[in-house]
Design a protein around this motif. Structure first.
Motif, PDB file in Angstrom:
ATOM      1  N   PRO A  14       0.811  -1.228   0.000  1.00 34.52           N
ATOM      2  CA  PRO A  14       0.000   0.000   0.000  1.00 34.52           C
ATOM      3  C   PRO A  14       0.840   1.272   0.000  1.00 34.52           C
ATOM      4  CG  PRO A  14      -0.225  -1.186   2.077  1.00 34.52           C
ATOM      5  CD  PRO A  14       0.476  -2.096   1.134  1.00 34.52           C
ATOM      6  N   HIS A  15       2.027   1.217   0.592  1.00 32.32           N
ATOM      7  CA  HIS A  15       2.919   2.380   0.557  1.00 32.32           C
ATOM      8  C   HIS A  15       3.303   2.688  -0.889  1.00 32.32           C
ATOM      9  CE1 HIS A  15       6.658   4.443   2.550  1.00 32.32           C
ATOM     10  NE2 HIS A  15       5.938   5.274   1.845  1.00 32.32           N
ATOM     11  N   ILE A  16       3.601   1.644  -1.661  1.00 30.89           N
ATOM     12  CA  ILE A  16       3.921   1.822  -3.086  1.00 30.89           C
ATOM     13  C   ILE A  16       2.733   2.408  -3.833  1.00 30.89           C
ATOM     14  CG2 ILE A  16       4.341   0.556  -5.246  1.00 30.89           C
ATOM     15  CD1 ILE A  16       6.141  -1.350  -3.593  1.00 30.89           C
ATOM     16  N   ILE A  17       1.554   1.855  -3.585  1.00 31.18           N
ATOM     17  CA  ILE A  17       0.353   2.337  -4.290  1.00 31.18           C
ATOM     18  C   ILE A  17       0.082   3.799  -3.963  1.00 31.18           C
ATOM     19  CG2 ILE A  17      -2.166   2.091  -4.441  1.00 31.18           C
ATOM     20  CD1 ILE A  17      -0.524   0.055  -6.089  1.00 31.18           C
ATOM     21  N   ALA A  18       0.272   4.181  -2.713  1.00 30.05           N
ATOM     22  CA  ALA A  18       0.071   5.588  -2.345  1.00 30.05           C
ATOM     23  C   ALA A  18       1.020   6.481  -3.128  1.00 30.05           C
ATOM     24  CB  ALA A  18       0.276   5.773  -0.845  1.00 30.05           C
ATOM     25  N   ASN A  19       2.276   6.063  -3.257  1.00 29.29           N
ATOM     26  CA  ASN A  19       3.235   6.866  -4.009  1.00 29.29           C
ATOM     27  C   ASN A  19       2.935   6.847  -5.506  1.00 29.29           C
ATOM     28  OD1 ASN A  19       4.835   7.961  -1.947  1.00 29.29           O
ATOM     29  ND2 ASN A  19       6.030   6.079  -1.766  1.00 29.29           N
ATOM     30  N   GLU A  20       2.479   5.733  -6.027  1.00 28.19           N
ATOM     31  CA  GLU A  20       2.079   5.665  -7.434  1.00 28.19           C
ATOM     32  C   GLU A  20       0.917   6.621  -7.715  1.00 28.19           C
ATOM     33  OE1 GLU A  20       3.127   4.030 -10.135  1.00 28.19           O
ATOM     34  OE2 GLU A  20       4.604   2.617  -9.332  1.00 28.19           O
ATOM     35  N   ALA A 154      -2.248  -5.127  -7.821  1.00 27.31           N
ATOM     36  CA  ALA A 154      -1.797  -6.514  -7.660  1.00 27.31           C
ATOM     37  C   ALA A 154      -0.289  -6.630  -7.834  1.00 27.31           C
ATOM     38  CB  ALA A 154      -2.523  -7.414  -8.652  1.00 27.31           C
ATOM     39  N   ASP A 155       0.283  -5.809  -8.692  1.00 23.23           N
ATOM     40  CA  ASP A 155       1.735  -5.851  -8.896  1.00 23.23           C
ATOM     41  C   ASP A 155       2.488  -5.373  -7.663  1.00 23.23           C
ATOM     42  OD1 ASP A 155       2.041  -6.699 -11.751  1.00 23.23           O
ATOM     43  OD2 ASP A 155       0.806  -4.925 -12.071  1.00 23.23           O
ATOM     44  N   ALA A 156       1.968  -4.360  -7.005  1.00 19.43           N
ATOM     45  CA  ALA A 156       2.624  -3.868  -5.792  1.00 19.43           C
ATOM     46  C   ALA A 156       2.659  -4.959  -4.731  1.00 19.43           C
ATOM     47  CB  ALA A 156       1.899  -2.631  -5.258  1.00 19.43           C
ATOM     48  N   TYR A 157       1.577  -5.704  -4.625  1.00 16.28           N
ATOM     49  CA  TYR A 157       1.484  -6.775  -3.625  1.00 16.28           C
ATOM     50  C   TYR A 157       2.375  -7.960  -4.012  1.00 16.28           C
ATOM     51  CZ  TYR A 157      -1.007  -9.638  -0.078  1.00 16.28           C
ATOM     52  OH  TYR A 157      -1.349 -10.416   0.999  1.00 16.28           O
ATOM     53  N   LEU A 158       2.296  -8.387  -5.264  1.00 14.05           N
ATOM     54  CA  LEU A 158       3.116  -9.512  -5.708  1.00 14.05           C
ATOM     55  C   LEU A 158       4.604  -9.194  -5.571  1.00 14.05           C
ATOM     56  CD1 LEU A 158       3.558 -12.281  -7.021  1.00 14.05           C
ATOM     57  CD2 LEU A 158       3.347 -11.150  -9.261  1.00 14.05           C
ATOM     58  N   TRP A 159       5.002  -8.016  -6.029  1.00 14.83           N
ATOM     59  CA  TRP A 159       6.414  -7.636  -5.975  1.00 14.83           C
ATOM     60  C   TRP A 159       6.926  -7.631  -4.538  1.00 14.83           C
ATOM     61  CZ3 TRP A 159       9.399  -3.594  -4.016  1.00 14.83           C
ATOM     62  CH2 TRP A 159      10.690  -3.486  -4.538  1.00 14.83           C
ATOM     63  N   THR A 160       6.109  -7.125  -3.629  1.00 16.07           N
ATOM     64  CA  THR A 160       6.484  -7.083  -2.213  1.00 16.07           C
ATOM     65  C   THR A 160       6.715  -8.490  -1.671  1.00 16.07           C
ATOM     66  OG1 THR A 160       5.327  -4.989  -1.794  1.00 16.07           O
ATOM     67  CG2 THR A 160       5.660  -6.449   0.096  1.00 16.07           C
ATOM     68  N   VAL A 161       5.786  -9.388  -1.936  1.00 14.09           N
ATOM     69  CA  VAL A 161       5.871 -10.752  -1.410  1.00 14.09           C
ATOM     70  C   VAL A 161       7.043 -11.511  -2.047  1.00 14.09           C
ATOM     71  CG1 VAL A 161       4.675 -12.964  -1.265  1.00 14.09           C
ATOM     72  CG2 VAL A 161       3.447 -10.846  -0.754  1.00 14.09           C
ATOM     73  N   ALA A 190       8.143   5.421  -8.316  1.00 10.05           N
ATOM     74  CA  ALA A 190       7.362   5.373  -7.072  1.00 10.05           C
ATOM     75  C   ALA A 190       7.837   4.255  -6.167  1.00 10.05           C
ATOM     76  CB  ALA A 190       5.873   5.199  -7.385  1.00 10.05           C
ATOM     77  N   VAL A 191       8.295   3.162  -6.762  1.00  8.39           N
ATOM     78  CA  VAL A 191       8.812   2.054  -5.968  1.00  8.39           C
ATOM     79  C   VAL A 191      10.136   2.451  -5.316  1.00  8.39           C
ATOM     80  CG1 VAL A 191       9.675  -0.320  -6.053  1.00  8.39           C
ATOM     81  CG2 VAL A 191       7.620   0.310  -7.342  1.00  8.39           C
ATOM     82  N   GLN A 192      11.000   3.094  -6.081  1.00  3.45           N
ATOM     83  CA  GLN A 192      12.266   3.562  -5.524  1.00  3.45           C
ATOM     84  C   GLN A 192      12.038   4.574  -4.400  1.00  3.45           C
ATOM     85  OE1 GLN A 192      15.577   2.649  -6.094  1.00  3.45           O
ATOM     86  NE2 GLN A 192      14.505   0.913  -7.031  1.00  3.45           N
ATOM     87  N   ARG A 196      13.227   4.052  -0.465  1.00  2.80           N
ATOM     88  CA  ARG A 196      14.051   5.038   0.251  1.00  2.80           C
ATOM     89  C   ARG A 196      13.362   5.473   1.549  1.00  2.80           C
ATOM     90  NH1 ARG A 196      14.794   6.959  -5.083  1.00  2.80           N
ATOM     91  NH2 ARG A 196      13.225   8.584  -4.757  1.00  2.80           N
ATOM     92  N   ALA A 197      12.050   5.681   1.472  1.00  3.97           N
ATOM     93  CA  ALA A 197      11.308   6.141   2.648  1.00  3.97           C
ATOM     94  C   ALA A 197      11.339   5.108   3.774  1.00  3.97           C
ATOM     95  CB  ALA A 197       9.863   6.446   2.259  1.00  3.97           C
ATOM     96  N   GLU A 198      11.406   3.822   3.408  1.00  9.66           N
ATOM     97  CA  GLU A 198      11.419   2.778   4.418  1.00  9.66           C
ATOM     98  C   GLU A 198      12.837   2.332   4.796  1.00  9.66           C
ATOM     99  OE1 GLU A 198       8.696  -0.431   4.025  1.00  9.66           O
ATOM    100  OE2 GLU A 198       7.006   0.853   3.499  1.00  9.66           O
ATOM    101  N   GLY A 199      13.838   3.023   4.204  1.00 11.42           N
ATOM    102  CA  GLY A 199      15.210   2.694   4.520  1.00 11.42           C
ATOM    103  C   GLY A 199      15.680   1.400   3.894  1.00 11.42           C
TER     104      GLY A 199
END
Length: 201
Positions: A14-20, A154-161, A190-192, A196-199
């Protein structure tokens, strides 16, 4: 909106989606062991289940479950296409993928992070992951993303897992399409920004 997260956990999606989508979130980091926020507050008072993501809406309502939170955030900016429009078959395909990631991948990967999981169970789960990832790899053949050329929730979730594979020593080298996909998603600005935001970058 306030997002409670743990770096690299499923709250990354969800952090990725928010930035996207260009949605500003108030980020609150949670320690997974102590269940305390970075300000020392008791996270269990927010989410009694103790896991992230936990999204607090402007009216104080709490939303949990990564597969739901990504949809909610994507729907705040429908023009992004992160979730197709209600009624379109594409929306149900994205939801199908979200359910698949949640039930067939997320929970199975999760068992490796629990210290009391028996080794025999881990071996069974490795075989399960191999079968399910072979399916994902096949579906990604000739596609940039799960839905083709369009990046979705779905890509944000799959990529994370999929990113958890390295932490459990699961070899993704047999899956050429998945490896390409991981690089494609990682290159998104947005992913980058999120990493960065999460360290994590």
């Amino acid at each position: 909106m306030k997002l409670f997260y743990m770096p690299g956990a499923c709250s990354l999606a969800p952090h990725i989606i928010a930035n996207e989508a260009g949605i500003d979130l108030d980020l609150v980091r949670v320690d997974g062991k102590s269940k305390k926020t970075e300000q020392g507050q008791d996270f269990l008072a927010t989410n009694p289940n103790g896991y992230v993501p936990a999204l607090v809406l402007p009216d104080g309502e709490l939303m949990t479950e990564a597969s739901v939170v990504v949809q909610y955030l994507a729907d705040q900016k429908p023009e992004t296409g992160l979730m197709p429009k209600p009624g379109e078959i594409a929306r149900y395909r994205v939801q199908q993928w979200l359910a698949f990631v949640a039930t067939e991948l997320h929970k199975v990967f999760g068992s490796f992070f629990k210290p009391d999981t028996p080794e025999a169970t881990k071996e069974i789960n490795r075989a399960h992951l191999s079968r399910r990832l072979a399916y994902v790899d096949q579906k990604l053949d000739g596609r940039s993303y799960l839905m083709g050329d369009t990046f979705t929730a779905a890509d944000a979730y799959l990529w994370t897992v999929l990113g958890w594979a390295k932490f459990i020593g699961f070899d993704l080298s047999p899956f050429a399409n998945i490896q390409r996909y991981l690089g494609t998603v990682a290159a998104r600005p947005a992913v980058q920004k999120t990493l960065r935001a999460e360290g994590l970058a």
